[in-house]
Write an enzyme that holds these catalytic residues in place. Structure first.
Site, PDB file in Angstrom:
ATOM      1  N   LYS A 178       0.837  -1.215   0.000  1.00 36.34           N
ATOM      2  CA  LYS A 178       0.000   0.000   0.000  1.00 36.34           C
ATOM      3  C   LYS A 178       0.871   1.264   0.000  1.00 36.34           C
ATOM      4  O   LYS A 178       0.628   2.174  -0.771  1.00 36.34           O
ATOM      5  CB  LYS A 178      -0.928   0.026   1.232  1.00 36.34           C
ATOM      6  CG  LYS A 178      -1.910  -1.119   1.297  1.00 36.34           C
ATOM      7  CD  LYS A 178      -2.914  -0.930   2.425  1.00 36.34           C
ATOM      8  CE  LYS A 178      -2.289  -0.907   3.798  1.00 36.34           C
ATOM      9  NZ  LYS A 178      -1.628  -2.184   4.200  1.00 36.34           N
TER      10      LYS A 178
ATOM     11  N   ARG B 107      -9.044   0.973   9.391  1.00 37.03           N
ATOM     12  CA  ARG B 107      -8.516  -0.360   9.665  1.00 37.03           C
ATOM     13  C   ARG B 107      -9.467  -1.175  10.541  1.00 37.03           C
ATOM     14  O   ARG B 107      -9.174  -2.313  10.849  1.00 37.03           O
ATOM     15  CB  ARG B 107      -7.201  -0.203  10.409  1.00 37.03           C
ATOM     16  CG  ARG B 107      -5.994  -0.860   9.740  1.00 37.03           C
ATOM     17  CD  ARG B 107      -4.824  -0.486  10.602  1.00 37.03           C
ATOM     18  NE  ARG B 107      -3.588  -1.119  10.325  1.00 37.03           N
ATOM     19  CZ  ARG B 107      -2.598  -0.566   9.633  1.00 37.03           C
ATOM     20  NH1 ARG B 107      -2.764   0.582   9.021  1.00 37.03           N
ATOM     21  NH2 ARG B 107      -1.446  -1.181   9.535  1.00 37.03           N
TER      22      ARG B 107
ATOM     23  N   ARG C 264      11.785  -5.915   4.606  1.00 36.65           N
ATOM     24  CA  ARG C 264      11.521  -4.522   4.229  1.00 36.65           C
ATOM     25  C   ARG C 264      12.439  -3.549   4.978  1.00 36.65           C
ATOM     26  O   ARG C 264      12.670  -3.679   6.163  1.00 36.65           O
ATOM     27  CB  ARG C 264      10.065  -4.213   4.565  1.00 36.65           C
ATOM     28  CG  ARG C 264       9.649  -2.792   4.293  1.00 36.65           C
ATOM     29  CD  ARG C 264       8.182  -2.692   4.157  1.00 36.65           C
ATOM     30  NE  ARG C 264       7.498  -2.600   5.435  1.00 36.65           N
ATOM     31  CZ  ARG C 264       6.205  -2.357   5.541  1.00 36.65           C
ATOM     32  NH1 ARG C 264       5.465  -2.196   4.455  1.00 36.65           N
ATOM     33  NH2 ARG C 264       5.625  -2.275   6.713  1.00 36.65           N
TER      34      ARG C 264
ATOM     35  N   ARG D 143      11.876  -1.304  10.459  1.00 32.30           N
ATOM     36  CA  ARG D 143      10.866  -0.885  11.421  1.00 32.30           C
ATOM     37  C   ARG D 143      10.768  -1.902  12.557  1.00 32.30           C
ATOM     38  O   ARG D 143      10.824  -3.098  12.311  1.00 32.30           O
ATOM     39  CB  ARG D 143       9.494  -0.773  10.720  1.00 32.30           C
ATOM     40  CG  ARG D 143       9.291   0.535  10.009  1.00 32.30           C
ATOM     41  CD  ARG D 143       8.069   0.537   9.142  1.00 32.30           C
ATOM     42  NE  ARG D 143       6.875  -0.035   9.746  1.00 32.30           N
ATOM     43  CZ  ARG D 143       5.670  -0.027   9.174  1.00 32.30           C
ATOM     44  NH1 ARG D 143       5.522   0.539   7.980  1.00 32.30           N
ATOM     45  NH2 ARG D 143       4.633  -0.575   9.764  1.00 32.30           N
TER      46      ARG D 143
ATOM     47  N   ARG E 258       0.706  -8.803  13.546  1.00 38.71           N
ATOM     48  CA  ARG E 258       0.053  -7.789  12.705  1.00 38.71           C
ATOM     49  C   ARG E 258      -0.867  -8.445  11.683  1.00 38.71           C
ATOM     50  O   ARG E 258      -1.943  -7.936  11.385  1.00 38.71           O
ATOM     51  CB  ARG E 258       1.107  -6.938  11.981  1.00 38.71           C
ATOM     52  CG  ARG E 258       1.783  -5.955  12.914  1.00 38.71           C
ATOM     53  CD  ARG E 258       3.008  -5.352  12.281  1.00 38.71           C
ATOM     54  NE  ARG E 258       2.710  -4.535  11.130  1.00 38.71           N
ATOM     55  CZ  ARG E 258       3.597  -4.238  10.199  1.00 38.71           C
ATOM     56  NH1 ARG E 258       4.820  -4.712  10.248  1.00 38.71           N
ATOM     57  NH2 ARG E 258       3.251  -3.470   9.189  1.00 38.71           N
TER      58      ARG E 258
HETATM   59  P1  AMP Z   1       1.367   0.775   8.954  1.00 37.38           P
HETATM   60  O1  AMP Z   1       2.528   1.633   8.667  1.00 37.38           O
HETATM   61  O2  AMP Z   1       0.142   1.164   8.195  1.00 37.38           O
HETATM   62  O3  AMP Z   1       1.677  -0.695   8.843  1.00 37.38           O
HETATM   63  O4  AMP Z   1       0.992   1.021  10.499  1.00 37.38           O
HETATM   64  C1  AMP Z   1       1.915   0.723  11.531  1.00 37.38           C
HETATM   65  C2  AMP Z   1       1.199   0.616  12.863  1.00 37.38           C
HETATM   66  O5  AMP Z   1       0.569   1.867  13.184  1.00 37.38           O
HETATM   67  C3  AMP Z   1       0.056  -0.391  12.936  1.00 37.38           C
HETATM   68  O6  AMP Z   1       0.511  -1.709  13.174  1.00 37.38           O
HETATM   69  C4  AMP Z   1      -0.759   0.154  14.093  1.00 37.38           C
HETATM   70  O7  AMP Z   1      -0.144  -0.106  15.346  1.00 37.38           O
HETATM   71  C5  AMP Z   1      -0.668   1.653  13.838  1.00 37.38           C
HETATM   72  N1  AMP Z   1      -1.764   2.097  12.941  1.00 37.38           N
HETATM   73  C6  AMP Z   1      -1.643   2.583  11.680  1.00 37.38           C
HETATM   74  N2  AMP Z   1      -2.839   2.876  11.161  1.00 37.38           N
HETATM   75  C7  AMP Z   1      -3.757   2.561  12.103  1.00 37.38           C
HETATM   76  C8  AMP Z   1      -5.167   2.609  12.165  1.00 37.38           C
HETATM   77  N3  AMP Z   1      -5.908   3.042  11.123  1.00 37.38           N
HETATM   78  N4  AMP Z   1      -5.781   2.201  13.311  1.00 37.38           N
HETATM   79  C9  AMP Z   1      -5.071   1.776  14.358  1.00 37.38           C
HETATM   80  N5  AMP Z   1      -3.730   1.680  14.367  1.00 37.38           N
HETATM   81  C10 AMP Z   1      -3.065   2.060  13.253  1.00 37.38           C
END
Ligand code: AMP
Length: 218
Positions: free
Chosen positions: A15, A90, A129, A162, A173
């Site tokens: 994404k 999400r 990654r 990360r 996750r």
């Molecule tokens: P991402 O970079 O999108 O994989 O997000 C990394 C982390 O940020 C996720 O595993 C969650 O802990 C938090 N996070 C990101 N977006 C959301 C969301 N819409 N709702 C809740 N937690 C989020």
């Protein structure tokens, strides 16, 4: 015309990579909830400290906090023509909150591209990654390596893994995605805006397929 596009898909579907590639073509700001949390983490804000506890365990930040953060971001002037959302919504509660928000802002969801990738591929992608410190550009040690090891091709900053891309957190996750985010596929399908795109194809092919499928490019 206000255009909101939501990129849906499991962690590791691409994404972020696709959003970086298409936001310029679509002339929409790329809004990544994960990037906003990481930015807050870097600046050590209260929001960042709160989010870190959840992120590092691979869990979701509570809905009320996340929804308020996105609401604030979407009301900024650069979102007047809409936005490309990556990582939000999400949960079903976030999806409902978003649709209320967009109604207030006089817009609606134009399309929801769903980048599908089978689960075993996700684990390999996430654990390989590497992300750039400065702007979050994304590389993969095997499938999309940077030209100079450990350095970002775009801004030369250091690449790091990360915390939540480490193997133990990745499995969690994916489980959280299956339980809380996957139901959104049905939700947007019923609203008639879901567009499924095969996320296992080469990056440029996925980009081309996304652009071809999006209504703005019809
Ligand atoms: P991402 O970079 O999108 O994989 O997000 C990394 C982390 O940020 C996720 O595993 C969650 O802990 C938090 N996070 C990101 N977006 C959301 C969301 N819409 N709702 C809740 N937690 C989020």
């Amino acid at each position: 015309m206000t255009t909101y596009i939501i990129l849906l898909g499991p962690p590791g579907a691409g994404k972020g990579t696709q959003a970086q590639a298409i936001s310029e073509t679509l002339r929409l700001p790329h809004i990544s909830s994960g990037d906003i949390f990481r930015e807050n983490l870097k600046k050590e804000t209260e929001l960042g400290k709160l989010a870190a506890g959840f992120m590092n365990k691979g869990e979701l930040v509570p809905d009320d906090v996340t929804i308020a953060m996105i609401r604030e971001r979407l009301t900024r002037s650069d979102c007047q023509a809409g936005a490309l959302l990556d990582g939000f919504p999400r949960t079903p509660a976030q999806a409902v909150a978003l649709s209320n928000m967009l109604e207030e802002l006089g817009g609606q969801v134009a399309a929801v591209p769903y980048i599908s990738v089978p689960e075993p591929v996700l684990i390999e992608r996430l654990t390989g990654r590497w992300t750039c410190r400065q702007a979050g550009h994304i590389f993969h040690e095997k499938y999309n390596p940077s030209r100079q090891p450990g350095r970002c091709d775009f801004d030369g900053s250091e690449l790091y893994q990360r915390e939540d891309d480490k193997a133990e957190t990745v499995t969690r996750r994916i489980r959280v995605y299956l339980e809380q985010t996957k139901p959104l596929i049905d939700y947007y399908q019923q609203l008639g805006c879901l567009i499924e795109v095969d996320g296992t194809l080469p990056i440029e092919q996925v980009t081309a397929n996304l652009l071809a499928a999006l209504p703005a490019n019809e």
